[in-house]
Design a protein around this motif. Sequence first.
Motif, PDB file in Angstrom:
ATOM      1  N   ASP A 174      30.204   7.891-107.532  1.00 50.23           N
ATOM      2  CA  ASP A 174      31.039   9.039-107.917  1.00 50.23           C
ATOM      3  C   ASP A 174      32.263   9.209-107.030  1.00 50.23           C
ATOM      4  N   LEU A 175      32.308   8.503-105.898  1.00 48.93           N
ATOM      5  CA  LEU A 175      33.406   8.732-104.957  1.00 48.93           C
ATOM      6  C   LEU A 175      34.758   8.395-105.568  1.00 48.93           C
ATOM      7  N   SER A 176      34.860   7.220-106.156  1.00 50.74           N
ATOM      8  CA  SER A 176      36.139   6.793-106.726  1.00 50.74           C
ATOM      9  C   SER A 176      36.612   7.744-107.817  1.00 50.74           C
ATOM     10  N   ALA A 177      35.691   8.138-108.695  1.00 53.28           N
ATOM     11  CA  ALA A 177      36.062   9.055-109.772  1.00 53.28           C
ATOM     12  C   ALA A 177      36.498  10.397-109.216  1.00 53.28           C
ATOM     13  N   ALA A 178      35.800  10.879-108.197  1.00 52.41           N
ATOM     14  CA  ALA A 178      36.129  12.180-107.629  1.00 52.41           C
ATOM     15  C   ALA A 178      37.493  12.169-106.951  1.00 52.41           C
ATOM     16  N   LEU A 179      37.750  11.126-106.149  1.00 53.52           N
ATOM     17  CA  LEU A 179      39.022  11.075-105.437  1.00 53.52           C
ATOM     18  C   LEU A 179      40.193  10.823-106.384  1.00 53.52           C
ATOM     19  N   GLY A 180      39.905  10.228-107.536  1.00 53.15           N
ATOM     20  CA  GLY A 180      40.957   9.984-108.511  1.00 53.15           C
ATOM     21  C   GLY A 180      41.138  11.078-109.537  1.00 53.15           C
ATOM     22  N   ASP A 181      40.299  12.096-109.482  1.00 52.24           N
ATOM     23  CA  ASP A 181      40.354  13.192-110.452  1.00 52.24           C
ATOM     24  C   ASP A 181      41.383  14.227-109.997  1.00 52.24           C
ATOM     25  N   PRO A 182      42.464  14.437-110.769  1.00 51.73           N
ATOM     26  CA  PRO A 182      43.502  15.379-110.336  1.00 51.73           C
ATOM     27  C   PRO A 182      43.003  16.814-110.218  1.00 51.73           C
ATOM     28  N   ASP A 183      41.947  17.160-110.959  1.00 50.85           N
ATOM     29  CA  ASP A 183      41.417  18.509-110.851  1.00 50.85           C
ATOM     30  C   ASP A 183      40.581  18.701-109.580  1.00 50.85           C
ATOM     31  N   LEU A 184      39.927  17.618-109.133  1.00 53.55           N
ATOM     32  CA  LEU A 184      39.081  17.715-107.950  1.00 53.55           C
ATOM     33  C   LEU A 184      39.856  17.496-106.655  1.00 53.55           C
TER      34      LEU A 184
END
Length: 380
Positions: A152-162
Amino acid sequence: MATSTPSILSSDLFGGRLTIDLDAIAANWTFLNGKLSGAAECAAAIKGDGYGTGQDKAGPALYAAGCKTFFTAVPAEAVALRELLPDAVIYVLDGLFPGAAEFFPHHDLRPVLASVEELKDWSALCKSAGRSFKAAVHVDTGINRLGLPPGDLSAALGDPDLCGPFTPSLIISHLACGSTPAHEMNQRQLKLFREVTEPFSHIPRSLANSAGVLMGPEFHFDLVRPGIALYGGQAIDTEPNPMKPVAKVEARIMLVRDVAEGDTIGYGAKQTARRPLKNAVVAAGYADGMLRRAGSTDERPGGFAMIGGFKAPILGRISMDMITLDVTDVPDHLVQRGAFVEMLGPSVAAAELAAYAETIDYEYLTSLGRRFERVYAPLT
């Protein structure tokens, strides 16, 4: 005739004395800092009231030695440290408690964010303030406590909302088996941490605790955060401890008595005298952090104290306020009423005593001295 009450407690009113050597804490940080490779920074974990040494004294001593980044466990610890060290970088390992987000920028503190929910709260704070407040992100590489799952790290760091409203100042993980360097878990976690953080290598990374520092450069990354080693504890179980002891516990002898062969000692009658004994009863117990599990029975030997270079085994159970020692083989002049014996310190390593109590030196250090006189001075 009435007498006046002293405004300061005399040393004679305490059953024990806890001496803490701040120069040794600073020297341990300097030693670990010297182990680092490249541009890695040596921070300090100072949670648990500086591992029992006193955050208010240990923090400034470490800062004066050159440490500029600190890790506490909870926000209350962090704000107390901020008052002492206005220029330090201070992280809070336990992350964001619900409703606490605004507290952090107000005190210039950085949470270590460990879940999507915490990332959402932090991003919302940054959006509402129109500022990018600094925070770390925790990724779990196998200890299964705090941290985002690796996938989940990559998705989280790449999520503009997060993470759009802020850029993490640090990515951390934590070793599960660092105290045993040969354990396969260490290399597994190292490999996984490197893989999941490589796309974000522009963000500083931290994996090493005390053991990680001593295991070598591959664990160092950009920042290490030793804890137990700073306070003299044994970070690696399988090697001699290279750190200076920083704490010494001495307990006062209350009385010395003879015990006949066949008599029992202490609660539960668990220890029987196998010969005529001389006992010293000292004013320290589990209410002072001298753990009950280190007591002795007929089936299992317990811990020991040191008196003038002589070993004095614990006899019977450790009770709340007192411990009984076998001083049969200690010269009489060393075991007089009012004299002090070393229960933990340079001659009784916390790790060695902890082995008798079936625990670790962390528990001893963070539990010590609730009723002892506390002295900050070099250990002698």
